[in-house]
Design an enzyme around this catalytic site. Structure first.
Site, short mmCIF file in Angstrom:
data_model
loop_
_atom_site.label_atom_id
_atom_site.label_comp_id
_atom_site.label_asym_id
_atom_site.label_seq_id
_atom_site.Cartn_x
_atom_site.Cartn_y
_atom_site.Cartn_z
N HIS A 111 78.72 -7.53 105.30
CA HIS A 111 78.09 -6.20 105.16
C HIS A 111 79.11 -5.09 105.47
O HIS A 111 78.93 -4.29 106.39
CB HIS A 111 76.86 -6.09 106.06
CG HIS A 111 75.88 -5.05 105.61
ND1 HIS A 111 74.52 -5.17 105.79
CD2 HIS A 111 76.06 -3.86 104.98
CE1 HIS A 111 73.91 -4.09 105.30
NE2 HIS A 111 74.83 -3.28 104.82
N GLU A 129 70.41 -11.70 107.29
CA GLU A 129 71.62 -11.33 108.02
C GLU A 129 71.38 -11.40 109.53
O GLU A 129 70.31 -10.98 109.97
CB GLU A 129 72.02 -9.88 107.67
CG GLU A 129 72.70 -9.78 106.35
CD GLU A 129 73.06 -8.35 105.98
OE1 GLU A 129 73.36 -7.55 106.89
OE2 GLU A 129 73.06 -8.06 104.79
N ARG A 157 70.92 -4.74 99.25
CA ARG A 157 70.26 -5.34 100.39
C ARG A 157 69.99 -6.80 100.06
O ARG A 157 69.68 -7.14 98.92
CB ARG A 157 68.93 -4.64 100.70
CG ARG A 157 69.06 -3.35 101.47
CD ARG A 157 69.54 -3.58 102.91
NE ARG A 157 69.59 -2.35 103.67
CZ ARG A 157 70.66 -1.56 103.80
NH1 ARG A 157 71.79 -1.87 103.16
NH2 ARG A 157 70.61 -0.47 104.53
C1 DGY Z 1 73.61 1.53 104.65
O1 DGY Z 1 74.06 2.61 105.05
O2 DGY Z 1 72.47 1.40 104.26
C2 DGY Z 1 74.55 0.38 104.63
O3 DGY Z 1 73.97 -0.81 104.31
C3 DGY Z 1 75.39 0.30 105.87
O4 DGY Z 1 76.34 1.27 105.62
#
Ligand code: DGY
Length: 324
Positions: free
Chosen positions: A290, A272, A243
């Site tokens: 992402h 983002e 993240r």
């Molecule tokens: C998640 O699933 O947390 C990702 O960041 C998106 O697939």
């Protein structure tokens, strides 16, 4: 026969999942795929029995606090759930589920993609060629960093990190070190050739490549900050598929500008979809929008898993992927 549960799906999900959802529930689709506002998310919670949001829908305490609320379950489309105020959901008796397992391999693949691209200057090389600047092979052209046999440091050693370790160790002969507050079984680590380290700092000091695999929590916000970036070796690379806010993006930009580290491969960003402008101009940085779980197979599997959680909940069975 009682009415079918009403479910709001906040974004387009693969067609097979939308069709399946329509066969099970009274579904409200977001055909335009425009993100819902906080007010629209609140309205969805007021008018539907369940919400199927995704990782960009911010379900804050305010949004979850709408009254009267009809929804009793939030089946997040994503393994991460830092978009949801989990304590507020718990306090309000909401069930929250996520979609683990099904995206492990794809996310590990993207981490390895970034690692290889940044080490071997693949993004830079492609830009060079497309700009018609390539004058031909020569022994000193665009030399990168060898990956095979190097040390990969994993911050967090959960499912995705282990899948990265498997690829890196068995595919590229890399030495694996990791740190995690919940250490794996010794035999599991041994099968991946992985050695534990007592701290994030120890991993940062030792690794040629650092890949982040911790969840986004208040404790991991800016885990990789200016002080920790200073511990990395100048020839080391940082990869983030976890993240964005695990990394202090301004500090990362500064470290890259001062050549404190050699480069970065990033699939996630602090704000983002905005990306710190200096990153866009850096040749030693690979940037992806992402894409960790972005294959058709996996997005279908994620959708089906979220639907399974909803179905079980409405059938009065224990949900498979309970977060709270
Ligand atoms: C998640 O699933 O947390 C990702 O960041 C998106 O697939």
């Amino acid at each position: 026969m009682s009415a079918r549960p009403r479910v709001v799906i906040t974004r387009r999900i693969p067609a097979a999942c939308e069709t399946e959802a329509q066969s099970r529930f009274d579904v409200v689709l977001n055909r335009e795929d425009v993100p819902l506002t906080a007010a629209q998310l609140g309205e969805a919670l007021r008018t539907a029995d369940g919400l199927l949001p995704t990782v960009t829908d911010k379900l804050t305490a305010d949004v979850l606090g709408v009254e009267p609320r009809r929804a009793r379950i939030i089946a997040n489309f994503g393994v991460g759930f830092n978009n949801i105020d989990i304590e507020a959901a718990r306090a309000r008796g909401l069930t929250v589920t996520n979609t683990p397992d099904v995206l492990t391999d794809d996310t590990a693949d993207i981490a390895v993609t970034l690692l290889l691209m940044v080490a071997r200057r693949a993004g830079e090389g492609e830009r060079h060629l497309r700009a018609r600047q390539w004058t031909g092979w020569r022994p000193t052209h665009m030399l990168g960093t060898k990956v095979s046999g190097k040390t990969l440091g994993l911050i967090g050693f959960g499912r995705i990190a282990k899948a990265v370790a498997r690829r890196a160790h068995h595919g590229f002969g890399m030495r694996i070190i990791y740190t995690d507050p919940f250490p794996p079984k010794p035999e599991e680590a041994a099968a991946l050739g992985a050695e534990g380290r007592e701290s994030v700092e120890a991993v940062l000091r030792e690794a040629d490549f650092v890949s982040l695999h911790c969840p986004a929590t208040p404790e991991t916000r800016h885990l990789i900050n200016a002080d920790r970036l200073r511990l990395m070796r100048p020839e080391a690379f940082l990869v983030n598929t976890a993240r964005g806010d695990v990394v202090d993006e301004a500090a990362l930009i500064d470290a890259l500008q001062r050549k404190r580290i050699a480069g970065a491969g990033l699939d996630v960003f602090e704000k983002e979809p905005q990306v710190g402008a200096p990153l866009l101009a850096m040749e030693n940085v690979v940037l992806l929008p992402h894409l960790g779980s972005a294959t058709l197979e996996t997005r279908v599997a994620m959708g089906m898993r979220a639907l399974e959680n909803l179905t079980r909940f409405f059938d009065g069975q224990p949900v498979r992927d309970r977060v709270v």
